[in-house]
Design an enzyme around this catalytic site. Structure first.
Site, PDB file in Angstrom:
ATOM      1  N   GLY A  71       0.820  -1.192   0.000  1.00  0.00           N
ATOM      2  CA  GLY A  71       0.000   0.000   0.000  1.00  0.00           C
ATOM      3  C   GLY A  71       0.864   1.255   0.000  1.00  0.00           C
ATOM      4  O   GLY A  71       2.064   1.202   0.258  1.00  0.00           O
ATOM      5  N   TYR A  76      11.692   5.907  -0.399  1.00  0.00           N
ATOM      6  CA  TYR A  76      13.089   5.578  -0.689  1.00  0.00           C
ATOM      7  C   TYR A  76      13.627   4.659   0.394  1.00  0.00           C
ATOM      8  O   TYR A  76      13.338   4.840   1.579  1.00  0.00           O
ATOM      9  CB  TYR A  76      13.935   6.860  -0.744  1.00  0.00           C
ATOM     10  N   LEU A 143       5.344   3.502   6.383  1.00  0.00           N
ATOM     11  CA  LEU A 143       4.663   2.214   6.521  1.00  0.00           C
ATOM     12  C   LEU A 143       3.967   1.833   5.222  1.00  0.00           C
ATOM     13  O   LEU A 143       3.466   2.689   4.503  1.00  0.00           O
ATOM     14  CB  LEU A 143       3.589   2.287   7.615  1.00  0.00           C
ATOM     15  N   GLY A 144       3.936   0.547   4.960  1.00  0.00           N
ATOM     16  CA  GLY A 144       3.168   0.041   3.830  1.00  0.00           C
ATOM     17  C   GLY A 144       2.965  -1.452   3.989  1.00  0.00           C
ATOM     18  O   GLY A 144       3.919  -2.181   4.244  1.00  0.00           O
ATOM     19  N   GLY A 155       5.912  -3.865   5.580  1.00  0.00           N
ATOM     20  CA  GLY A 155       6.028  -3.424   6.964  1.00  0.00           C
ATOM     21  C   GLY A 155       6.441  -1.971   7.078  1.00  0.00           C
ATOM     22  O   GLY A 155       5.825  -1.100   6.476  1.00  0.00           O
ATOM     23  N   ALA A 157       9.710   1.171   7.546  1.00  0.00           N
ATOM     24  CA  ALA A 157      11.088   1.591   7.272  1.00  0.00           C
ATOM     25  C   ALA A 157      11.402   2.771   8.181  1.00  0.00           C
ATOM     26  O   ALA A 157      10.802   3.843   8.049  1.00  0.00           O
ATOM     27  CB  ALA A 157      11.250   1.980   5.810  1.00  0.00           C
ATOM     28  N   CYS A 173       5.942   9.504   0.129  1.00  0.00           N
ATOM     29  CA  CYS A 173       4.621   8.973   0.451  1.00  0.00           C
ATOM     30  C   CYS A 173       3.499   9.794  -0.184  1.00  0.00           C
ATOM     31  O   CYS A 173       2.353   9.767   0.272  1.00  0.00           O
ATOM     32  CB  CYS A 173       4.427   8.873   1.966  1.00  0.00           C
TER      33      CYS A 173
END
Length: 221
Positions: A71, A76, A143-144, A155, A157, A173
């Protein structure tokens, strides 16, 4: 029966290789498979989320761009950023009485970062309308997630001690002008170390999700 949780220390690994391994793990796991957390750093790469818009890549660079299935929008990854991938059977947690939604999993990830930063005396916060963790308006953690067959992968970063310059080539984002922060902005170089931060991050996350710490196993690859 309480399930094992496996923590894999993957070191530095190519993004696409790790992403395909996450997909394979999720596609092949069964209701008996242990949940896993993968700790990794990636060489420089931009990743686009499923809803990623091309206009958020502001300029062409030598850094590769990978279209991912997580998502979110573009971000980066680089050395000095601690990535924590969470491969969790959410539907199984529900059968164990831990009724967790995808939104609650995102909140657990955010809170684990907030608690980790608090260990360093740093006050941070999440935003309801923009997933991630922020310090004074600057983003320190992205987050993704992707959910497949009731199981999560991808998860968070967390920027630890890295070159933030590549973020200037994107709208991080999907937010124009969003400034980025990292742990090294607030603590000594000795403290801003992925190897020192990651155990704290994992500890907070597994505590929030209620894993039995006697069933946690660390594997270094």
């Amino acid at each position: 029966m309480e399930q094992k949780l496996i923590i894999r220390q993957l070191g530095i690994r190519d993004y696409q290789k790790t992403w395909h391994e996450m997909q394979e793990f999720t596609d092949n796991r069964t209701d008996k498979s242990a949940d896993e957390i993968w700790l990794v750093q990636h060489p420089s790469v931009f990743t686009q989320g499923q809803a990623g818009k091309a206009e958020h890549l502001l300029r062409s660079t030598a850094i590769p761009v990978v279209q991912s299935d997580r998502g979110g929008q573009i971000t980066y990854h680089g050395i000095g950023q601690q990535i924590m991938y969470v491969l969790i059977d959410i539907k199984r947690l529900k059968t164990q009485g831990r009724d967790i939604s995808v939104r609650q999993l995102v909140s657990a990830l955010e809170q684990s970062v907030i608690n980790t930063l608090a260990d360093y005396g740093i006050e941070s916060y999440a935003k309801a309308d923009a997933p991630g963790v922020y310090i004074d308006g600057k983003k320190i953690c992205s987050l993704g997630l992707r959910i497949r067959r009731g199981c999560s992968f991808h998860g968070l970063a967390l920027n630890i001690n890295m070159d933030l310059e590549p973020f200037h080539s994107i709208n991080p984002c999907g937010y124009a002008g969003l400034e980025m922060a990292q742990l090294a902005d607030f603590v000594s170089p000795q403290e801003a170390d992925c190897g020192k931060v990651s155990p704290k991050l994992v500890e907070h996350f597994v505590t929030i999700l209620g894993y039995n710490k006697q069933q946690i196993f660390n594997i270094k690859e």
